[in-house]
Motif scaffolding. Structure first.
Motif, PDB file in Angstrom:
ATOM      1  N   TRP A 153     -24.796  -6.700 -37.504  1.00 23.08           N
ATOM      2  CA  TRP A 153     -25.954  -6.810 -38.397  1.00 23.08           C
ATOM      3  C   TRP A 153     -25.560  -7.536 -39.678  1.00 23.08           C
ATOM      4  O   TRP A 153     -26.329  -8.363 -40.182  1.00 23.08           O
ATOM      5  N   VAL A 154     -24.384  -7.243 -40.190  1.00 25.75           N
ATOM      6  CA  VAL A 154     -23.918  -7.903 -41.417  1.00 25.75           C
ATOM      7  C   VAL A 154     -23.783  -9.407 -41.201  1.00 25.75           C
ATOM      8  O   VAL A 154     -24.131 -10.213 -42.082  1.00 25.75           O
ATOM      9  N   VAL A 155     -23.294  -9.815 -40.031  1.00 27.64           N
ATOM     10  CA  VAL A 155     -23.157 -11.248 -39.737  1.00 27.64           C
ATOM     11  C   VAL A 155     -24.510 -11.949 -39.833  1.00 27.64           C
ATOM     12  O   VAL A 155     -24.616 -13.072 -40.349  1.00 27.64           O
ATOM     13  N   LEU A 156     -25.548 -11.276 -39.351  1.00 28.68           N
ATOM     14  CA  LEU A 156     -26.888 -11.884 -39.345  1.00 28.68           C
ATOM     15  C   LEU A 156     -27.724 -11.482 -40.562  1.00 28.68           C
ATOM     16  O   LEU A 156     -28.884 -11.892 -40.654  1.00 28.68           O
ATOM     17  N   SER A 157     -27.155 -10.700 -41.466  1.00 31.22           N
ATOM     18  CA  SER A 157     -27.947 -10.129 -42.556  1.00 31.22           C
ATOM     19  C   SER A 157     -28.598 -11.184 -43.441  1.00 31.22           C
ATOM     20  O   SER A 157     -29.748 -11.023 -43.869  1.00 31.22           O
ATOM     21  N   PHE A 158     -27.880 -12.268 -43.716  1.00 33.16           N
ATOM     22  CA  PHE A 158     -28.473 -13.295 -44.575  1.00 33.16           C
ATOM     23  C   PHE A 158     -29.702 -13.909 -43.915  1.00 33.16           C
ATOM     24  O   PHE A 158     -30.731 -14.124 -44.574  1.00 33.16           O
ATOM     25  N   PHE A 159     -29.615 -14.176 -42.619  1.00 30.97           N
ATOM     26  CA  PHE A 159     -30.740 -14.780 -41.912  1.00 30.97           C
ATOM     27  C   PHE A 159     -31.904 -13.787 -41.787  1.00 30.97           C
ATOM     28  O   PHE A 159     -33.075 -14.175 -41.880  1.00 30.97           O
ATOM     29  N   ILE A 160     -31.583 -12.510 -41.605  1.00 31.18           N
ATOM     30  CA  ILE A 160     -32.635 -11.486 -41.556  1.00 31.18           C
ATOM     31  C   ILE A 160     -33.318 -11.382 -42.912  1.00 31.18           C
ATOM     32  O   ILE A 160     -34.543 -11.324 -43.006  1.00 31.18           O
ATOM     33  N   TRP A 161     -32.521 -11.381 -43.976  1.00 30.14           N
ATOM     34  CA  TRP A 161     -33.073 -11.324 -45.336  1.00 30.14           C
ATOM     35  C   TRP A 161     -33.938 -12.551 -45.619  1.00 30.14           C
ATOM     36  O   TRP A 161     -35.040 -12.425 -46.175  1.00 30.14           O
ATOM     37  N   LEU A 162     -33.449 -13.730 -45.242  1.00 30.71           N
ATOM     38  CA  LEU A 162     -34.198 -14.962 -45.492  1.00 30.71           C
ATOM     39  C   LEU A 162     -35.505 -14.974 -44.705  1.00 30.71           C
ATOM     40  O   LEU A 162     -36.556 -15.378 -45.227  1.00 30.71           O
ATOM     41  N   LEU A 163     -35.470 -14.510 -43.482  1.00 32.33           N
ATOM     42  CA  LEU A 163     -36.676 -14.453 -42.650  1.00 32.33           C
ATOM     43  C   LEU A 163     -37.690 -13.491 -43.253  1.00 32.33           C
ATOM     44  O   LEU A 163     -38.890 -13.799 -43.317  1.00 32.33           O
ATOM     45  N   ALA A 164     -37.220 -12.330 -43.707  1.00 30.65           N
ATOM     46  CA  ALA A 164     -38.119 -11.372 -44.332  1.00 30.65           C
ATOM     47  C   ALA A 164     -38.691 -11.913 -45.635  1.00 30.65           C
ATOM     48  O   ALA A 164     -39.867 -11.681 -45.963  1.00 30.65           O
ATOM     49  N   LEU A 165     -37.874 -12.652 -46.377  1.00 26.71           N
ATOM     50  CA  LEU A 165     -38.331 -13.225 -47.645  1.00 26.71           C
ATOM     51  C   LEU A 165     -39.425 -14.258 -47.415  1.00 26.71           C
ATOM     52  O   LEU A 165     -40.423 -14.311 -48.146  1.00 26.71           O
ATOM     53  N   VAL A 166     -39.266 -15.089 -46.385  1.00 30.55           N
ATOM     54  CA  VAL A 166     -40.252 -16.135 -46.096  1.00 30.55           C
ATOM     55  C   VAL A 166     -41.548 -15.538 -45.546  1.00 30.55           C
ATOM     56  O   VAL A 166     -42.652 -15.903 -45.963  1.00 30.55           O
ATOM     57  N   LEU A 167     -41.404 -14.595 -44.613  1.00 36.20           N
ATOM     58  CA  LEU A 167     -42.590 -14.035 -43.946  1.00 36.20           C
ATOM     59  C   LEU A 167     -43.224 -12.881 -44.716  1.00 36.20           C
ATOM     60  O   LEU A 167     -44.384 -12.541 -44.477  1.00 36.20           O
ATOM     61  N   GLY A 168     -42.459 -12.254 -45.609  1.00 35.80           N
ATOM     62  CA  GLY A 168     -42.972 -11.078 -46.301  1.00 35.80           C
ATOM     63  C   GLY A 168     -42.975  -9.840 -45.424  1.00 35.80           C
ATOM     64  O   GLY A 168     -43.617  -8.838 -45.756  1.00 35.80           O
TER      65      GLY A 168
END
Length: 266
Positions: A153-168
């Motif tokens: 999860w940590v490896v993908l955390s930045f992409f998960i955070w960025l996706l959540a930031l874009v989509l809300g």
């Protein structure tokens, strides 16, 4: 009532033992989140991390004392069980916020608040003394899975955070896989802290209730993963394994370099 063979081949009834209670984690369905809180989520949780570290030190000593007590009495002393239960709930609420499953800031409290979206159910009870004695060995397989999930999860955390930031919001597959990881981590910690005798299970979720059965209570009771969610959960495991292997190779290389550099000249 179960039957067990007796002398001469006759059978005698045996009362079934109490069923193991698998700790329950309730998280609501994924919804809209404020982008501003997503943007600063991990920074906002720094004070929580500090408090959790202090509480974890206390929890460690409480668990050690509880381990010795459970070997004698087959259960945790009530004050220790209460503290460890409160600590586990606190840790799980902070983890749910840090993994972007919810958009509420966790309260600085060991007590569970019914109005907070993350609810846990743990029922400390009788323990098997032999399982308590070998708890550190028995937990190894679950510890490996928990470690791989967290690292992945940590490896993908930045992409998960960025996706959540874009989509809300978190897309459904990401929510499912993350919730599965957080629930497994919660159940693993409950087992390690001897708050349950139930080994962590159902990593890949459960099935939808059949018609006439109890309807769903929350997004994680039952936790039903679709194909994309299961695939992402497998990706957590694979990436976690790759990360550990890479780290081990890097550490071996550094140790070799140090050995060469410190070797005496001929």
């Amino acid at each position: 009532m179960a039957q067990t063979p007796g002398p001469g081949g006759w059978t005698m009834p045996v009362a079934p033992g109490p069923p193991e209670f698998l700790p329950i984690l309730d998280i609501p369905e994924p919804g809209r989140q404020r982008r501003l809180t997503i943007l600063f989520r991990w920074l906002l949780l720094v004070p929580q991390a500090i408090v959790l570290w202090v509480l974890s030190v206390i929890a460690f000593f409480a668990a050690v004392i509880g381990w010795f007590a459970a070997l004698v009495t087959a259960e945790l002393p009530a004050p220790i069980a209460r503290y460890l239960t409160g600590y586990l709930g606190y840790d799980t609420r902070v983890t749910a916020s840090g993994t972007l499953l919810i958009d509420r800031y966790p309260p600085f409290s060991l007590r569970q608040r019914p109005d907070f979206p993350v609810l846990v159910q743990v029922r400390p009870g009788r323990l098997n003394r032999l399982a308590v004695l070998f708890r550190l060995i028995l937990m190894i397989p679950a510890a490996v899975i928990n470690s791989l999930l967290g690292a992945g999860w940590v490896v993908l955390s930045f992409f998960i955070w960025l996706l959540a930031l874009v989509l809300g919001r978190l897309p459904r597959p990401v929510f499912e896989a993350t919730a599965a990881f957080v629930r497994y981590r919660f159940r693993f910690n409950a087992y390690v802290l001897m708050l349950t005798s139930a080994y962590p299970k159902y990593l890949f979720g459960e099935e939808w209730p059949a018609p006439g059965e109890e309807p769903p209570v929350s997004a994680t009771r039952p936790l039903v993963l679709g194909g994309p969610g299961k695939a992402l959960l497998v990706a957590f495991l694979v990436l976690g394994l790759a990360g550990h292997v890479t780290a081990d190779f890097a550490q071996s290389g550094n140790d070799s370099d140090k050995t060469v550099n410190t070797a005496p000249a001929p």
